[in-house]
Write a protein that holds these residues in place. Sequence first.
Motif, PDB file in Angstrom:
ATOM      1  N   ARG A  36       2.830   4.512   0.210  1.00  0.00           N
ATOM      2  CA  ARG A  36       4.095   3.829   0.465  1.00  0.00           C
ATOM      3  C   ARG A  36       4.178   3.329   1.909  1.00  0.00           C
ATOM      4  N   THR A  62       8.592  -2.080  -8.330  1.00  0.00           N
ATOM      5  CA  THR A  62       8.364  -0.957  -7.416  1.00  0.00           C
ATOM      6  C   THR A  62       8.413  -1.432  -5.972  1.00  0.00           C
ATOM      7  N   TRP A  66      10.780   0.350  -3.184  1.00  0.00           N
ATOM      8  CA  TRP A  66      10.242   0.938  -1.955  1.00  0.00           C
ATOM      9  C   TRP A  66      10.823   0.256  -0.716  1.00  0.00           C
ATOM     10  N   LEU A  78      11.037   6.996   1.721  1.00  0.00           N
ATOM     11  CA  LEU A  78       9.803   6.761   0.975  1.00  0.00           C
ATOM     12  C   LEU A  78       9.192   8.046   0.414  1.00  0.00           C
TER      13      LEU A  78
END
Length: 188
Positions: A36, A62, A66, A78
Amino acid sequence: MNNSQRGLLVQHLSEEEIDQAIKSAQEADETRLVRRLCYIKNLYQGDTREQAGRRVGISRSTTRRWALAWNDDGVEGLRPRFGGGRPPKLTSQQWDELCALLEEGQPWTPKQIHALIEDRYNVTYHPAHLSRKLREAGMNYAKPRPMDPRRPDDADEILAERLDQALGEDDPKNEEEKAEPVVFGFFR
């Protein structure tokens, strides 16, 4: 702030601080956080969310989640959050007690173990799950057989005769070799 597809990225950390956060996450073996943070680093370096997501192998939805998590809470946003899963049906104390009972009263059939758990703890397990849990505790199902049902009645005599033949002990000319014992063993 960096413009990346319909949203601005809040720069909570400098690039050097992100590199340090990635290094710290690697040392702590937090592979999901590393991934991440690498995504965020790609955004810092000018990639769009889609490009940065492709580099770390995530979907467009996604990438949005994020980026929003980063904007809201930085590194902590995160960090993966896990609810811990469903609590176990038996406490660790109950499980230890069950294992002690099973070791004392051997042998047990799977049906007997299921009945014991249900009667004693009022809990049921799927047979496959219970066998996994028992294997994890170092136990295995086995059929106790004190004697193989296919074994002939005179198996000991047959073995002695075949050993004598294999070692040449039936042969009277080998009497002088009998003084030295023969040792059998299996080696790897």
